[in-house]
Design a protein around this motif. Structure first.
Motif, PDB file in Angstrom:
ATOM      1  N   ALA A   1     -32.887  -3.596  13.054  1.00  0.00           N
ATOM      2  CA  ALA A   1     -33.066  -4.580  14.119  1.00  0.00           C
ATOM      3  C   ALA A   1     -32.621  -3.999  15.457  1.00  0.00           C
ATOM      4  CB  ALA A   1     -32.280  -5.855  13.807  1.00  0.00           C
TER       5      ALA A   1
ATOM      6  N   TYR B   1     -31.275  -4.938  19.642  1.00  0.00           N
ATOM      7  CA  TYR B   1     -30.775  -5.907  20.626  1.00  0.00           C
ATOM      8  C   TYR B   1     -30.302  -5.168  21.875  1.00  0.00           C
ATOM      9  CZ  TYR B   1     -25.845  -4.765  19.719  1.00  0.00           C
ATOM     10  OH  TYR B   1     -24.637  -4.116  19.611  1.00  0.00           O
TER      11      TYR B   1
ATOM     12  N   GLU C   1     -35.645 -21.714  20.089  1.00  0.00           N
ATOM     13  CA  GLU C   1     -35.191 -20.333  20.323  1.00  0.00           C
ATOM     14  C   GLU C   1     -34.441 -20.167  21.641  1.00  0.00           C
ATOM     15  OE1 GLU C   1     -34.816 -16.233  21.312  1.00  0.00           O
ATOM     16  OE2 GLU C   1     -35.969 -17.703  22.462  1.00  0.00           O
TER      17      GLU C   1
ATOM     18  N   ARG D   1     -30.743 -18.700  21.821  1.00  0.00           N
ATOM     19  CA  ARG D   1     -30.426 -17.520  22.629  1.00  0.00           C
ATOM     20  C   ARG D   1     -29.277 -17.797  23.597  1.00  0.00           C
ATOM     21  NH1 ARG D   1     -32.717 -12.774  23.751  1.00  0.00           N
ATOM     22  NH2 ARG D   1     -34.524 -13.306  22.464  1.00  0.00           N
TER      23      ARG D   1
ATOM     24  N   ARG E   1     -33.451  -8.753  16.985  1.00  0.00           N
ATOM     25  CA  ARG E   1     -34.820  -8.951  16.521  1.00  0.00           C
ATOM     26  C   ARG E   1     -35.112  -7.903  15.455  1.00  0.00           C
ATOM     27  NH1 ARG E   1     -39.087 -11.427  19.441  1.00  0.00           N
ATOM     28  NH2 ARG E   1     -40.861 -11.672  18.015  1.00  0.00           N
TER      29      ARG E   1
ATOM     30  N   VAL F   1     -42.110  -5.091  16.261  1.00  0.00           N
ATOM     31  CA  VAL F   1     -41.176  -6.213  16.274  1.00  0.00           C
ATOM     32  C   VAL F   1     -41.713  -7.305  15.350  1.00  0.00           C
ATOM     33  CG1 VAL F   1     -40.073  -7.968  17.696  1.00  0.00           C
ATOM     34  CG2 VAL F   1     -40.441  -5.679  18.621  1.00  0.00           C
TER      35      VAL F   1
ATOM     36  N   GLU G   1     -41.471 -11.197  13.333  1.00  0.00           N
ATOM     37  CA  GLU G   1     -41.185 -12.579  13.720  1.00  0.00           C
ATOM     38  C   GLU G   1     -39.951 -13.073  12.973  1.00  0.00           C
ATOM     39  OE1 GLU G   1     -45.159 -14.328  13.042  1.00  0.00           O
ATOM     40  OE2 GLU G   1     -45.250 -14.582  15.222  1.00  0.00           O
ATOM     41  N   LYS G   2     -38.926 -12.235  13.012  1.00  0.00           N
ATOM     42  CA  LYS G   2     -37.632 -12.545  12.413  1.00  0.00           C
ATOM     43  C   LYS G   2     -36.533 -12.134  13.386  1.00  0.00           C
ATOM     44  CE  LYS G   2     -39.011 -11.442   7.616  1.00  0.00           C
ATOM     45  NZ  LYS G   2     -38.635 -10.622   6.433  1.00  0.00           N
ATOM     46  N   SER G   3     -35.455 -12.899  13.395  1.00  0.00           N
ATOM     47  CA  SER G   3     -34.290 -12.560  14.209  1.00  0.00           C
ATOM     48  C   SER G   3     -33.037 -12.938  13.430  1.00  0.00           C
ATOM     49  CB  SER G   3     -34.318 -13.304  15.545  1.00  0.00           C
ATOM     50  OG  SER G   3     -34.228 -14.708  15.351  1.00  0.00           O
TER      51      SER G   3
END
Length: 345
Positions: free
Chosen positions: A81, A83, A230, A234, A256, A263, A265-267
């Motif tokens: 991931a 960030y 979201e 955030r 992410r 990228v 569609e998961k975080s």
């Protein structure tokens, strides 16, 4: 209805659950189940850090850690991931999981030297590891058919469990909570080892990884999540990243998930806390989390059972000797370095 605590880890309770024995949760949730022979798991975060465009060394480092993971003794599962942290640095973190501590230990010694044992040009590297007894750990999933994180290495998922959808459920799912308050003891300490900086943690340090997966949502639900939920999530994650230390959050990353160099569609949010109690206080009463909770409840009440958003988390309360933190060429607020004084380091 099952207990989140597996039968082989049940002990006489001296600390009571927050809900009565006949409590019925309003919606289903599930937990990961390990084989009874698994007494300990390992969760290891291998990070790189850089400023601006990725240096050449970044690509090589990411290939190197993937190669180490694929080698003898490597993890049963790993994911990656990205960030941007509070200093504006780009961070890519590869998170790996083992259910065999001896296998991890044999693998880790050379991997550590490869990762934080040498300086790479324009690149910081770090390692953050927990190796908790399973009695110090819990998971929770909104659906049982797509495990994430440490749950991927479990034997499977439970049926519907009782201990969720109320404040205190997180604690009640941790087997050790049956007889232990899991209060923190001591304070983090900085250890200098040449160019490497290690942080010695303290007893009952807490880690949470809390994730969202909107890859299955229809366009209307995806828009609702990305527009209404979201941004509020955030905002809360940014608060913990920038100002969390005052409420017991040593470090927070809102990441992410990367999939095949793209990228997804998961975080997930991943944060280190002074204690489970500090995490609970933020969740129950801090304005930033109250706002997240309100946005999520509005979203779920609007969609009802048709909601396709998947949610999960894993929470660990680790003993002092179950932790390892090491940083090379990283800025002084990286991870657990934020919890100690690094002036002159």
């Amino acid at each position: 209805m099952e207990s989140a605590i597996p039968a082989h880890l049940e002990t006489p309770r001296t600390r009571h659950k927050r809900v009565p024995d006949d409590y019925q949760p309003p919606y289903p949730s599930f937990v990961a189940r390990y084989k009874p022979a698994v007494s300990r798991v390992v969760m290891a975060y291998f990070g790189i850090q850089y400023h601006g465009e990725a240096p050449t060394a970044a690509t090589g480092a990411l290939k190197e850690i993937a190669g180490l993971f694929a080698g003898v003794g490597g993890p049963s599962h790993w994911d990656r991931a990205h960030y941007v942290d509070q200093a504006g640095r780009e961070n890519i973190v590869s998170v790996a999981y083992w259910d065999d501590v001896a296998r991890f230990d044999a693998w880790f010694a050379p991997a550590r030297e490869a990762w934080t044992g040498r300086v790479r040009e324009d690149l910081g590297t770090f390692i953050e590891v927990l190796r908790p007894a399973v009695a110090r750990h819990e998971t929770l999933f909104s659906s049982p058919d797509r495990p994430e994180g440490v749950a991927v290495i479990a034997d499977g998922m439970s049926g519907e469990v009782q201990e969720h959808a109320y404040w205190g459920g997180m604690r009640d799912r941790i087997p050790l909570s049956q007889a232990d308050a899991m209060a923190p003891g001591g304070a983090p300490e900085l250890i200098r080892d040449g160019a490497r900086l290690r942080v010695k943690g303290h007893d009952n340090l807490c880690l949470i990884r809390s994730g969202q997966d909107w890859s299955d949502t229809e366009p209307s639900e995806r828009k609702l999540y990305l527009d209404d939920v979201e941004p509020v999530l955030r905002e809360g994650m940014d608060f913990l990243r920038d100002d969390g230390l005052a409420i017991g959050c040593y470090a927070n990353r809102y990441m992410r998930v990367l999939a095949a160099d793209s990228v997804s569609e998961k975080s997930y949010g991943q944060s280190w806390w002074k204690s489970l109690a500090a995490l609970e206080r933020w969740a129950e009463s801090h304005p930033t989390h109250v706002k997240i909770f309100g946005a999520a409840m509005k979203y779920l009440s609007t969609l009802g059972p048709s909601a396709k958003l998947r949610l999960y988390h894993e929470v660990t309360v680790a003993a002092a000797d179950e932790q390892f933190f090491e940083y090379l060429n990283c800025h002084p607020k990286t991870g657990m370095l934020a919890a100690v004084e690094t002036v002159g380091a």
